[in-house]
Design a protein around this motif. Structure first.
Motif, PDB file in Angstrom:
ATOM      1  N   GLU A  44       0.837  -1.209   0.000  1.00  0.00           N
ATOM      2  CA  GLU A  44       0.000   0.000   0.000  1.00  0.00           C
ATOM      3  C   GLU A  44       0.866   1.251   0.000  1.00  0.00           C
ATOM      4  O   GLU A  44       0.580   2.229  -0.687  1.00  0.00           O
ATOM      5  N   LEU A  45       1.943   1.180   0.767  1.00  0.00           N
ATOM      6  CA  LEU A  45       2.870   2.314   0.826  1.00  0.00           C
ATOM      7  C   LEU A  45       3.493   2.559  -0.541  1.00  0.00           C
ATOM      8  O   LEU A  45       3.667   3.704  -0.976  1.00  0.00           O
ATOM      9  N   ALA A  46       3.826   1.477  -1.224  1.00  0.00           N
ATOM     10  CA  ALA A  46       4.455   1.585  -2.541  1.00  0.00           C
ATOM     11  C   ALA A  46       3.486   2.161  -3.564  1.00  0.00           C
ATOM     12  O   ALA A  46       3.901   2.709  -4.584  1.00  0.00           O
ATOM     13  N   LEU A  47       2.213   2.060  -3.272  1.00  0.00           N
ATOM     14  CA  LEU A  47       1.196   2.534  -4.215  1.00  0.00           C
ATOM     15  C   LEU A  47       0.878   4.011  -4.033  1.00  0.00           C
ATOM     16  O   LEU A  47       0.313   4.645  -4.918  1.00  0.00           O
ATOM     17  N   ALA A  48       1.242   4.539  -2.871  1.00  0.00           N
ATOM     18  CA  ALA A  48       0.811   5.891  -2.511  1.00  0.00           C
ATOM     19  C   ALA A  48       1.313   6.929  -3.518  1.00  0.00           C
ATOM     20  O   ALA A  48       2.509   7.056  -3.740  1.00  0.00           O
ATOM     21  N   GLY A  49       0.386   7.624  -4.110  1.00  0.00           N
ATOM     22  CA  GLY A  49       0.719   8.750  -4.975  1.00  0.00           C
ATOM     23  C   GLY A  49       1.462   8.386  -6.240  1.00  0.00           C
ATOM     24  O   GLY A  49       2.363   9.092  -6.660  1.00  0.00           O
ATOM     25  N   GLN A  50       1.107   7.252  -6.817  1.00  0.00           N
ATOM     26  CA  GLN A  50       1.734   6.861  -8.079  1.00  0.00           C
ATOM     27  C   GLN A  50       0.658   6.533  -9.097  1.00  0.00           C
ATOM     28  O   GLN A  50      -0.128   5.633  -8.906  1.00  0.00           O
ATOM     29  N   ASP A  51       0.643   7.228 -10.192  1.00  0.00           N
ATOM     30  CA  ASP A  51      -0.385   6.959 -11.187  1.00  0.00           C
ATOM     31  C   ASP A  51       0.160   6.279 -12.431  1.00  0.00           C
ATOM     32  O   ASP A  51      -0.538   5.534 -13.093  1.00  0.00           O
ATOM     33  N   ASP A  52       1.413   6.514 -12.738  1.00  0.00           N
ATOM     34  CA  ASP A  52       2.000   5.925 -13.933  1.00  0.00           C
ATOM     35  C   ASP A  52       2.135   4.409 -13.783  1.00  0.00           C
ATOM     36  O   ASP A  52       2.656   3.921 -12.781  1.00  0.00           O
ATOM     37  N   VAL A  53       1.652   3.663 -14.759  1.00  0.00           N
ATOM     38  CA  VAL A  53       1.603   2.206 -14.677  1.00  0.00           C
ATOM     39  C   VAL A  53       2.987   1.603 -14.454  1.00  0.00           C
ATOM     40  O   VAL A  53       3.175   0.767 -13.573  1.00  0.00           O
ATOM     41  N   ARG A  54       3.929   2.020 -15.245  1.00  0.00           N
ATOM     42  CA  ARG A  54       5.271   1.452 -15.187  1.00  0.00           C
ATOM     43  C   ARG A  54       5.888   1.632 -13.808  1.00  0.00           C
ATOM     44  O   ARG A  54       6.405   0.685 -13.215  1.00  0.00           O
ATOM     45  N   HIS A  55       5.798   2.835 -13.265  1.00  0.00           N
ATOM     46  CA  HIS A  55       6.386   3.087 -11.946  1.00  0.00           C
ATOM     47  C   HIS A  55       5.611   2.373 -10.846  1.00  0.00           C
ATOM     48  O   HIS A  55       6.184   1.915  -9.863  1.00  0.00           O
ATOM     49  N   ARG A  56       4.325   2.289 -11.035  1.00  0.00           N
ATOM     50  CA  ARG A  56       3.501   1.584 -10.053  1.00  0.00           C
ATOM     51  C   ARG A  56       3.974   0.141  -9.943  1.00  0.00           C
ATOM     52  O   ARG A  56       4.229  -0.372  -8.856  1.00  0.00           O
TER      53      ARG A  56
END
Lengths: 197, 197
Positions: free
Chosen positions: A74-86
Motif C-alpha cells: 500500500e505504501l508503494a502505491l501511494a501517490g503513483q499513477d504511472d503504470v510502469r512506476h507503479r
DNA sequence: ACCTGAACACCGTTCAAGT
DNA sequence: ACCTGAACACCGTTCAAGT
C-alpha cells in the motif's frame, strides 16, 4: 514485587515480536516456544495461554507477515499513477520483503500446505486484494482472464526472484536488476496490452 | 540369525530413500534421525555412522535432489531441437519436480542459507550447467548478458509458479497453463530475440 | 483470565563398548 | 568400519494448581 513487570496482557505481542527476530536470524528451525518464553521472562507453559500449540504461533506469525507485506505494498502505491512506476515500486516492495523475511515468507507460503486457519486466510486475501488493486486495470471492459493470468505471472516471477536471492543463487543487486528487467519484459508483452491500462 | 538382514553396507542409501518418502508426506519437520533409524530397523545411534548430524542428512538429501532434477531435465531435452518445445518440456519438468518434491526443493534452495557443503554445491552446479545447455544459444556470438538474464528470469518464473502451486494458491492445472503462458510470453519478448536462437 | 511448575514422550548428540 | 545402548540436554504438550 515487580518480578515480572511486563505482560499485564501484552505477552502475546511480546512473544510474536521476539519470534520475528528469532525467525530472521535462525529460521523456523530456531523457533522454540520454550526459548521464546525464556526470552520474555515467563515460565515455559505461559505461551500456552495465547497459542494452543507451536503451529498456532506459526500461523499467527504468517498472519502478521501478510499484514506487514500488505501495508508495504500500500505504501508503494501511494501517490503513483504511472503504470510502469507503479509496477516497479510494488515489485521492489514485494521482493524486498521476501528477501528480508525469507523464513517468514516460508510460513506464509508453506511448501507442505497445512489447512490454513481462517484468520490467516483472511490476511492472505487482504494481500491479494491489494495486489489486485495495484495491478488491475481501471477500465471495466478489460479482458478478465488475461488480467488474472498477468497478475499470477507477475507474482510468480517476483516470488521466484526473491527465492533466487534468499537462497544465495544471486546477490541482491542482481536481484534488483532482475526485478526491473522482468517488469519491463512483462509490460512489453502482448499479454500486458490486453491486461493492464 | 537374520535379525537384521539388511544393511551390510546399504544403510546410508536405505535411510536416504526412506527420508525422501517421509519428506514428501510430512515435510522437513517430520524428518527425525531416530525415526528413520527405527524404520530401517537399526538403533538410534546407527545413522551417526553415515551422517555426522541431522544437517548432514539434509545436505545429502539436497544433493540427491539436484541429481534427480538434473536427470529429469536431461530427459526432457532428449531428441528435441525446436526451441519452443525444448523450453516447454524443460519448464514442465522443472515445475513438476518442484511441486512433487516441494519440501525437497526447500532443502535445495533454503530460505536461511547455510554454508553449502562442497558436494551439494557440485550437484547444484551440474544442474545449472544442464539448464544452461538446455536454454543457451548454439551461436557463439549471441549477447552473453542478455542470455544470462533471460535464463535467470526463466528459472525465477518457473520456481515462482511451482511455489504458487505447492502452497496451494493455484491448482496444478492452472500451474500447467501458467507454465505454457509464461514460456510463450518470454519467448515472444525482445529479450528472447537477442538471447536465444 | 493468565501464569506456574511438574510430568511425559520425543528428539539430537555424544560416547564408551561391542563385532 | 559399522552398529549398540546408555546418558544428557532440549523440546512440545498436558494438566493440576495457584493468583
Amino acid at each position: 514485587m515487580t518480578e515480572r513487570p511486563f505482560h499485564h496482557g501484552s505477552l502475546r505481542t511480546a512473544l510474536l515480536d521476539e519470534a520475528v527476530l528469532v525467525l530472521r536470524e535462525s529460521g523456523v528451525h530456531g523457533l522454540s516456544l520454550r526459548d521464546l518464553a525464556r526470552r520474555a521472562g515467563v515460565s515455559h507453559g505461559a505461551p500456552r495461554s495465547h497459542f494452543v500449540d507451536r503451529q498456532a504461533l506459526l500461523d499467527a506469525l504468517a498472519e502478521t507477515g501478510f499484514r506487514r507485506l500488505t501495508s508495504r505494498v500500500e505504501l508503494a502505491l501511494a501517490g503513483q499513477d504511472d503504470v510502469r512506476h507503479r509496477f516497479l515500486r510494488v515489485a521492489h516492495a514485494y521482493v524486498d520483503f521476501a528477501i528480508d523475511d525469507a523464513a517468514l515468507m516460508d510460513l506464509m507460503f508453506p511448501a507442505s500446505p497445512s489447512p490454513r486457519s481462517s484468520t490467516v486466510a483472511a490476511a492472505a486475501r487482504d494481500l491479494f486484494a491489494t495486489l489486485d488493486g495495484a495491478m488491475g486495470s481501471r477500465r471495466a471492459d478489460t479482458d478478465e482472464v488475461a488480467r488474472e493470468t498477468f497478475e499470477m505471472l507477475f507474482a510468480a516471477t517476483m516470488q521466484g526472484i526473491a527465492t533466487l536471492v534468499a537462497s544465495n543463487r544471486i546477490d541482491r543487486a542482481r536481484g534488483d536488476r532482475l526485478v526491473d528487467e522482468a517488469t519491463e519484459m512483462m509490460l512489453g508483452s502482448t499479454l500486458a496490452t490486453t491486461a493492464v491500462t
